[in-house]
Design an enzyme around this catalytic site. Structure first.
Site, mmCIF file in Angstrom:
data_model
loop_
_atom_site.group_PDB
_atom_site.id
_atom_site.type_symbol
_atom_site.label_atom_id
_atom_site.label_comp_id
_atom_site.label_asym_id
_atom_site.label_seq_id
_atom_site.Cartn_x
_atom_site.Cartn_y
_atom_site.Cartn_z
ATOM 1 N N ASP A 206 -8.050 13.715 4.438
ATOM 2 C CA ASP A 206 -8.093 13.589 2.988
ATOM 3 C C ASP A 206 -8.091 14.822 2.733
ATOM 4 O O ASP A 206 -8.651 15.306 1.059
ATOM 5 C CB ASP A 206 -9.128 11.912 2.134
ATOM 6 N N CYS B 193 -5.762 -9.014 -3.326
ATOM 7 C CA CYS B 193 -4.202 -8.391 -2.365
ATOM 8 C C CYS B 193 -4.231 -9.950 -0.949
ATOM 9 O O CYS B 193 -5.534 -9.670 -0.590
ATOM 10 C CB CYS B 193 -4.094 -7.165 -1.602
ATOM 11 N N CYS C 84 5.002 -6.926 1.621
ATOM 12 C CA CYS C 84 4.830 -7.160 -0.291
ATOM 13 C C CYS C 84 5.551 -8.470 -0.576
ATOM 14 O O CYS C 84 4.758 -8.582 -1.115
ATOM 15 C CB CYS C 84 4.359 -6.015 -1.419
HETATM 16 S S1 SF4 Z 1 -1.108 -7.626 -3.844
HETATM 17 FE FE1 SF4 Z 1 -0.904 -6.460 -1.798
HETATM 18 S S2 SF4 Z 1 1.201 -7.518 -1.119
HETATM 19 FE FE2 SF4 Z 1 1.087 -8.167 -3.662
HETATM 20 S S3 SF4 Z 1 2.341 -6.533 -4.132
HETATM 21 FE FE3 SF4 Z 1 0.422 -5.727 -4.615
HETATM 22 S S4 SF4 Z 1 -0.180 -4.435 -2.175
HETATM 23 FE FE4 SF4 Z 1 1.438 -5.864 -1.982
#
Ligand code: SF4
Ligand code: SF4
Length: 386
Positions: free
Chosen positions: A137, A251, A191
């Site tokens: 990083d 998420c 996603c």
């Molecule tokens: S919350 Fe997670 S799965 Fe949903 S769009 Fe965002 S990164 Fe992707």
């Protein structure tokens, strides 16, 4: 069956505390390079001017400029604990500050670098003569793109790397080597049609899938940005005083990822939703002692107390005014300015007249232009409220 080289390295990486270890060729996709160019062109890096330096752009796009003759990039992941509270629980504790989960323990730069260097020493024995460099990083390395190429995870719409088992609660590190190692398949995208991270962002910083405008992002504002934070963003920051985990917390890939079963990088109890009252009075010495070996220490006392002033102003807890008054006289202009804003935000009809008198008196002696602006704006706001 004899273990191949990649598997032996993977096994060694696990012994050093990394949860994932993947391999890719040192090539950047045009997609990643042009996305970064567009982002920089629109100024979304804010005050992080170093990101747009020509030499850094070139080095990011060409891994071989980091290590001549590099043939393989090893991407490793090290998990950290996800928050021990929900978004609602954190928001309800208004007079407590939220420190991003990754920063609640020891400074990961130190922990990761030490372990990557130990891994590099073992690789000397496994790979024979070769050159190598380790990065955590700090160097111009597109670590999310490399991790995707190596199959470690895909880039989520919040721009962080996601792994099907680990979610996104992990740090990335890289080891560049001139040795040739069998590479992994690129990660696929999972996603789908989800937009949870985009929808939850308090400041609408995810301006499009995969595009985070740093100038709006609370992580950038509380950690990277050193100046006076824009007035319209302050109320949206709530009680977040160092970073922001909201887009990760909602998420679906981060549900039930568990907590790493080990001592290093474990969160320190005192950094989990600390009381604002215990932080507002920190002077430089106390701040350094309180955050010894923590990534928070890198921010410095003034910007940290600035963030706490914003959280205090958003808390609705008028008892915090007693701690804000001395800060309105602080030696640091950025602390003075944000303490004045917080006092104005916590004022009501019972103390409006007093505040107007004190702030008008302060205007007569204040020399810093930005603090004078804070005083004038706060005076105007109190008058409008009255
Ligand atoms: S919350 Fe997670 S799965 Fe949903 S769009 Fe965002 S990164 Fe992707
Ligand atoms: S870290 Fe917070 S402010 Fe930044 S994009 Fe994620 S939810 Fe938005």
């Amino acid at each position: 069956m004899q273990e191949n080289l990649a598997d032996s390295i993977r096994k060694t990486a696990l012994q050093h505390g990394f949860e994932r270890c993947h391999f890719s060729q040192p090539e950047m996709n045009a997609k990643h390079c042009s996305a970064l160019d567009d982002w920089l062109e629109q100024g979304m890096q804010g005050d992080m001017a170093w990101m747009a330096e020509e030499s850094r752009i070139l080095r990011r796009q060409k891994p071989e400029s980091m290590l001549q003759g590099v043939r393989t990039v090893i991407s490793v992941a090290m998990r950290y604990s996800q928050p021990a509270y929900s978004l609602d629980e954190a928001a309800a504790l208004q007079d407590h500050g939220v420190i991003s989960s990754y920063a609640q323990g020891d400074d990961y730069h130190e922990v990761m670098k030490k372990r990557l260097k130990a891994l590099a020493r073992d690789l000397d024995a496994l790979l024979g003569p070769h050159e190598q460099r380790v990065y955590v990083d700090t160097a111009p390395v597109l670590e999310h793109a490399l991790a995707e190429n190596a199959g470690l995870g895909w880039q989520g719409k919040h721009s962080l790397t996601l792994n099907r088992q680990l979610g996104s609660w992990f740090f990335l590190g890289e080891l560049f080597t001139t040795a040739e190692i069998e590479t992994d398949e690129k990660a696929s995208f999972h996603c789908g049609s989800c937009t949870a991270c985009i929808d939850v962002c308090p400041t609408r910083a995810i301006v499009a899938p995969f595009v985070v405008d740093a100038r709006l992002c609370i992580s950038y504002l509380t950690i990277e940005y050193k100046g006076f934070i824009a007035h319209h963003l302050r109320p949206l920051m709530g009680n977040r005083i160092y970073g922001c985990d909201d887009c990760q917390m909602v998420c679906p890939w981060n549900h039930e990822t568990g907590t790493p079963d080990r001592d290093f990088l474990a969160p320190r109890g005192e950094n989990c939703l600390p009381e604002l009252a215990s932080l507002l009075s920190l002077d430089d010495t106390a701040f350094r002692a309180r955050f010894v070996k923590s990534p928070v220490k890198r921010l410095g006392r003034d910007c940290f107390v600035r963030n706490c002033c914003i959280a205090a102003g958003n808390s609705g807890n008028r008892a915090l005014r007693a701690l804000l008054w001395p800060l309105a006289q602080d030696a640091s202009a950025v602390v003075r300015g944000h303490a004045i804003w917080a006092l104005g935000r916590l004022s009501d009809s019972s103390d409006a007249a007093d505040l107007l008198h004190v702030f008008s008196t302060m205007l007569a002696t204040e020399l810093d232009e930005s603090v004078r602006e804070e005083l004038n704006t706060t005076i105007r706001t109190i008058k409008e409220k009255a």
